[in-house]
Structure formats: structure tokens, C-alpha cells
Design a protein around this motif. Structure first.
Motif, PDB file in Angstrom:
ATOM      1  N   ASP A  62      17.851 -10.875  52.878  1.00  0.00           N
ATOM      2  CA  ASP A  62      18.771  -9.748  53.078  1.00  0.00           C
ATOM      3  C   ASP A  62      18.347  -8.558  52.212  1.00  0.00           C
ATOM      4  O   ASP A  62      17.340  -8.621  51.491  1.00  0.00           O
ATOM      5  N   TYR A  63      19.170  -7.514  52.277  1.00  0.00           N
ATOM      6  CA  TYR A  63      18.835  -6.270  51.582  1.00  0.00           C
ATOM      7  C   TYR A  63      18.761  -6.462  50.064  1.00  0.00           C
ATOM      8  O   TYR A  63      17.858  -5.919  49.409  1.00  0.00           O
ATOM      9  N   THR A  64      19.667  -7.247  49.515  1.00  0.00           N
ATOM     10  CA  THR A  64      19.654  -7.470  48.060  1.00  0.00           C
ATOM     11  C   THR A  64      18.345  -8.135  47.647  1.00  0.00           C
ATOM     12  O   THR A  64      17.712  -7.743  46.661  1.00  0.00           O
ATOM     13  N   ALA A  65      17.944  -9.126  48.420  1.00  0.00           N
ATOM     14  CA  ALA A  65      16.720  -9.860  48.077  1.00  0.00           C
ATOM     15  C   ALA A  65      15.489  -8.972  48.236  1.00  0.00           C
ATOM     16  O   ALA A  65      14.563  -9.011  47.406  1.00  0.00           O
ATOM     17  N   LEU A  66      15.468  -8.124  49.266  1.00  0.00           N
ATOM     18  CA  LEU A  66      14.266  -7.277  49.441  1.00  0.00           C
ATOM     19  C   LEU A  66      14.216  -6.213  48.347  1.00  0.00           C
ATOM     20  O   LEU A  66      13.127  -5.870  47.849  1.00  0.00           O
ATOM     21  N   ARG A  72      15.313  -6.545  45.326  1.00  0.00           N
ATOM     22  CA  ARG A  72      14.898  -7.235  44.103  1.00  0.00           C
ATOM     23  C   ARG A  72      13.383  -7.465  44.124  1.00  0.00           C
ATOM     24  O   ARG A  72      12.704  -7.288  43.126  1.00  0.00           O
ATOM     25  N   ARG A  73      12.882  -7.853  45.281  1.00  0.00           N
ATOM     26  CA  ARG A  73      11.429  -8.102  45.397  1.00  0.00           C
ATOM     27  C   ARG A  73      10.643  -6.815  45.146  1.00  0.00           C
ATOM     28  O   ARG A  73       9.665  -6.794  44.405  1.00  0.00           O
ATOM     29  N   ALA A  74      11.085  -5.718  45.771  1.00  0.00           N
ATOM     30  CA  ALA A  74      10.365  -4.452  45.598  1.00  0.00           C
ATOM     31  C   ALA A  74      10.440  -3.999  44.137  1.00  0.00           C
ATOM     32  O   ALA A  74       9.448  -3.542  43.558  1.00  0.00           O
ATOM     33  N   ALA A  75      11.607  -4.155  43.526  1.00  0.00           N
ATOM     34  CA  ALA A  75      11.765  -3.774  42.119  1.00  0.00           C
ATOM     35  C   ALA A  75      10.863  -4.628  41.236  1.00  0.00           C
ATOM     36  O   ALA A  75      10.286  -4.143  40.245  1.00  0.00           O
ATOM     37  N   ASN A  76      10.731  -5.868  41.615  1.00  0.00           N
ATOM     38  CA  ASN A  76       9.856  -6.770  40.871  1.00  0.00           C
ATOM     39  C   ASN A  76       8.397  -6.309  40.906  1.00  0.00           C
ATOM     40  O   ASN A  76       7.698  -6.305  39.891  1.00  0.00           O
ATOM     41  N   LEU A  77       7.951  -5.883  42.086  1.00  0.00           N
ATOM     42  CA  LEU A  77       6.565  -5.405  42.229  1.00  0.00           C
ATOM     43  C   LEU A  77       6.357  -4.138  41.395  1.00  0.00           C
ATOM     44  O   LEU A  77       5.311  -3.956  40.756  1.00  0.00           O
ATOM     45  N   ILE A  78       7.368  -3.265  41.391  1.00  0.00           N
ATOM     46  CA  ILE A  78       7.245  -2.001  40.644  1.00  0.00           C
ATOM     47  C   ILE A  78       7.281  -2.270  39.141  1.00  0.00           C
ATOM     48  O   ILE A  78       6.479  -1.724  38.378  1.00  0.00           O
ATOM     49  N   SER A  79       8.185  -3.145  38.712  1.00  0.00           N
ATOM     50  CA  SER A  79       8.246  -3.403  37.265  1.00  0.00           C
ATOM     51  C   SER A  79       6.984  -4.102  36.794  1.00  0.00           C
ATOM     52  O   SER A  79       6.481  -3.822  35.689  1.00  0.00           O
ATOM     53  N   ALA A  80       6.416  -4.975  37.625  1.00  0.00           N
ATOM     54  CA  ALA A  80       5.152  -5.637  37.246  1.00  0.00           C
ATOM     55  C   ALA A  80       4.054  -4.589  37.052  1.00  0.00           C
ATOM     56  O   ALA A  80       3.240  -4.676  36.121  1.00  0.00           O
ATOM     57  N   GLU A  81       4.066  -3.587  37.915  1.00  0.00           N
ATOM     58  CA  GLU A  81       3.070  -2.509  37.800  1.00  0.00           C
ATOM     59  C   GLU A  81       3.253  -1.751  36.477  1.00  0.00           C
ATOM     60  O   GLU A  81       2.273  -1.428  35.786  1.00  0.00           O
ATOM     61  N   ILE A  82       4.502  -1.486  36.097  1.00  0.00           N
ATOM     62  CA  ILE A  82       4.757  -0.727  34.854  1.00  0.00           C
ATOM     63  C   ILE A  82       4.403  -1.573  33.630  1.00  0.00           C
ATOM     64  O   ILE A  82       3.877  -1.059  32.644  1.00  0.00           O
ATOM     65  N   SER A 112      18.396   0.723  42.035  1.00  0.00           N
ATOM     66  CA  SER A 112      19.507   0.134  41.268  1.00  0.00           C
ATOM     67  C   SER A 112      19.019  -1.058  40.448  1.00  0.00           C
ATOM     68  O   SER A 112      19.400  -1.223  39.289  1.00  0.00           O
ATOM     69  N   GLN A 113      18.184  -1.874  41.073  1.00  0.00           N
ATOM     70  CA  GLN A 113      17.674  -3.041  40.357  1.00  0.00           C
ATOM     71  C   GLN A 113      16.769  -2.620  39.191  1.00  0.00           C
ATOM     72  O   GLN A 113      16.848  -3.182  38.085  1.00  0.00           O
ATOM     73  N   GLU A 149      18.888  -1.476  36.312  1.00  0.00           N
ATOM     74  CA  GLU A 149      19.485  -2.603  35.567  1.00  0.00           C
ATOM     75  C   GLU A 149      18.476  -3.203  34.587  1.00  0.00           C
ATOM     76  O   GLU A 149      18.769  -3.394  33.405  1.00  0.00           O
ATOM     77  N   TRP A 150      17.273  -3.469  35.052  1.00  0.00           N
ATOM     78  CA  TRP A 150      16.270  -4.095  34.185  1.00  0.00           C
ATOM     79  C   TRP A 150      15.825  -3.148  33.073  1.00  0.00           C
ATOM     80  O   TRP A 150      15.578  -3.562  31.953  1.00  0.00           O
ATOM     81  N   ASN A 151      15.731  -1.847  33.411  1.00  0.00           N
ATOM     82  CA  ASN A 151      15.326  -0.866  32.393  1.00  0.00           C
ATOM     83  C   ASN A 151      16.402  -0.775  31.302  1.00  0.00           C
ATOM     84  O   ASN A 151      16.100  -0.751  30.098  1.00  0.00           O
ATOM     85  N   GLN A 152      17.656  -0.765  31.711  1.00  0.00           N
ATOM     86  CA  GLN A 152      18.742  -0.653  30.720  1.00  0.00           C
ATOM     87  C   GLN A 152      18.861  -1.911  29.866  1.00  0.00           C
ATOM     88  O   GLN A 152      19.295  -1.851  28.728  1.00  0.00           O
ATOM     89  N   LYS A 153      18.433  -3.035  30.430  1.00  0.00           N
ATOM     90  CA  LYS A 153      18.404  -4.289  29.653  1.00  0.00           C
ATOM     91  C   LYS A 153      17.257  -4.291  28.642  1.00  0.00           C
ATOM     92  O   LYS A 153      17.190  -5.135  27.764  1.00  0.00           O
TER      93      LYS A 153
END
Ligand code: F6R
Length: 241
Positions: free
Chosen positions: A8-12, A14-24, A45-46, A49-53
């Protein structure tokens, strides 16, 4: 092309955010190419959340956006500059001076297009380019055409795009008919491209982009020629691939 088929949209998102954060994390001074529209909002949004954490920082990241409406001031609530501030930049530790959006208010549009191309070139192009996909196969605002536009250019939006964008505007507010967009040259020069797609109304465009002929009638089809594209979608958008 790698495909992530998410439930679903939440999972996609999260996946895209994961790829971007891995790049950073891999490269803290990454250049990110960014998109507006509805689909990447969950990804942003995801990431917020991870950046603020404190998982990773945008302090050294630079961003270049794909496009901007012509004639809207950056402060206009529907401008893409405003969208990016509200949905993303205002909530992360990025420096505003490291975020770039084409200037839709420039008096000399030709000069602005050339300036933007030179800017993206001088940054060394995007390490990761995030893309959405138009129902008519557009990427950025590269609309179906007789040829691929390599450079940043001013574009007349198609009726279907104007109609799709109308949902972001209030009743009675006129939707801009022209926009400035990065061309396929800068998009294809990105080292990695992550495209996010969601919903049944994208399924045909996804099929045409991935499995159809490479043609400027479906601008996203040019991605078939890129050697590092990751498609992240939900089951509905990926129904035909
Ligand atoms: C916006 C952009 C467009 C959108 C596309 C899909 O910067 O470049 O190509 O990605 O119109 O929009 P949504 O996600 O709203 O369906």
C-alpha cells in the motif's frame, strides 16, 4: 530496472524513504533531485520522522526540484517552492540556501532555463532523482511530445495535467497552464532514479513506460535507457507489470 511491489501507499513511501536515507548515509553531501505532486508526500513525511529522530542529517544535502509553475510567486500557496517548504524543508535540518527550485517568476524565461541547467550541471547532477509519474506518462513536466526535450524548458501543460493539478487549487482559483521543467537531459544524468507510483489510475502509464516503445509520446519510457532505475509502487499501480 528494479521493482519494489509494496502492499500500500504507506509501505511504498517507507521503501522510497529508505532508499533516500541510505543514499544520504552513504554520501552525506548528496544532491537530491526532488518532485512535488501527491505521491512523494508520504516519502517526505517518513524522511521527516527519521530526520527528527536523528537517524541522519540533511545539513550537507543539496536539493534541486524538477519544476515550478510559471507566474506564481514563491510565496503563493500553490507554488512548488511553497509546497516543498510546507511538506518537507521546513521540518528537516536542511539549509534553505541549499534547496533549489526553478524561478517561475523570472522575467526572461529562456535565461532562467539556461541558468537552471547550468546550476544542476555545476552541482554535478543528482545522486538520486525522485520522480512521480503523470497519468499521461510525463516526468517532471515533460509532457507527451514529438521529441524529447533535453534541456530545462517552458512547457504548455496538457489539459489532463491541468485537470489533475486542479485538486490542489481552491474553487475559482485558476490553475497555471505553463510551467518550467527540467528536461530529460538532467533527469537522465542522475546517478540513480527512484520513481514512486500509487493507485490504479497510474497502472497504464506504468505499463507504457516500462513495457512500451521508447517514445516522447510517453516521456517516462526514456527511463528504460537508464541503468539504475528503481520503481517503487503499490499493487494497484503495478497491476500490469
Ligand atoms: C511534480 C512532477 C510531476 C508529478 C506527476 C505525478 O514535480 O514532476 O511529474 O510527479 O504529475 O503527480 P502525483 O504524484 O500528484 O500523481
Amino acid at each position: 530496472m528494479r521493482i519494489y511491489r509494496e502492499k500500500d501507499y504507506t509501505a511504498l513511501s517507507r521503501r522510497a524513504a529508505n532508499l533516500i536515507s541510505a543514499e544520504i548515509i552513504r554520501k552525506p553531501d548528496s544532491v537530491l533531485g526532488l518532485a512535488t505532486g501527491g505521491t512523494p508526500v508520504g516519502t517526505y513525511s517518513q524522511l521527516i520522522e527519521w530526520n527528527q529522530k536523528g537517524d541522519f542529517s540533511f545539513a550537507e544535502v543539496k536539493t534541486v526540484n524538477l519544476d515550478e509553475y510559471q507566474g506564481l510567486l514563491p510565496e503563493h500557496p500553490q507554488s512548488y517552492r511553497c509546497f516543498m517548504q510546507e511538506k518537507f524543508f521546513d521540518h528537516i535540518d536542511i539549509k534553505k540556501e541549499n534547496t533549489f527550485v526553478p524561478n517561475g517568476e523570472a522575467e526572461d524565461m529562456e535565461a532562467e532555463c539556461a541558468r537552471y541547467d547550468e546550476l544542476v550541471r555545476s552541482l554535478g547532477y543528482a545522486d538520486l532523482q525522485l520522480l512521480g509519474l503523470g497519468r499521461n506518462g510525463h516526468i517532471g513536466f515533460n509532457e507527451p511530445s514529438d521529441f524529447f526535450h533535453k534541456e530545462t524548458h517552458l512547457v504548455d501543460l496538457t489539459e489532463s495535467t491541468i485537470e489533475a493539478n486542479a485538486r490542489f487549487f481552491g474553487e475559482g482559483e485558476s490553475v497555471p497552464r505553463r510551467a518550467i521543467t527540467m528536461g530529460v537531459g538532467c533527469i537522465m544524468a542522475a546517478r540513480r532514479i527512484v520513481m514512486v507510483v500509487s493507485g490504479a489510475n497510474k497502472a497504464e502509464a506504468v505499463r507504457d513506460a516500462l513495457l512500451g516503445a521508447i517514445t516522447p509520446r510517453c516521456p517516462a519510457s526514456i527511463l528504460q535507457l537508464h541503468n539504475d532505475v528503481v520503481l517503487v509502487g503499490d499493487e494497484e499501480a503495478l497491476a500490469y507489470v
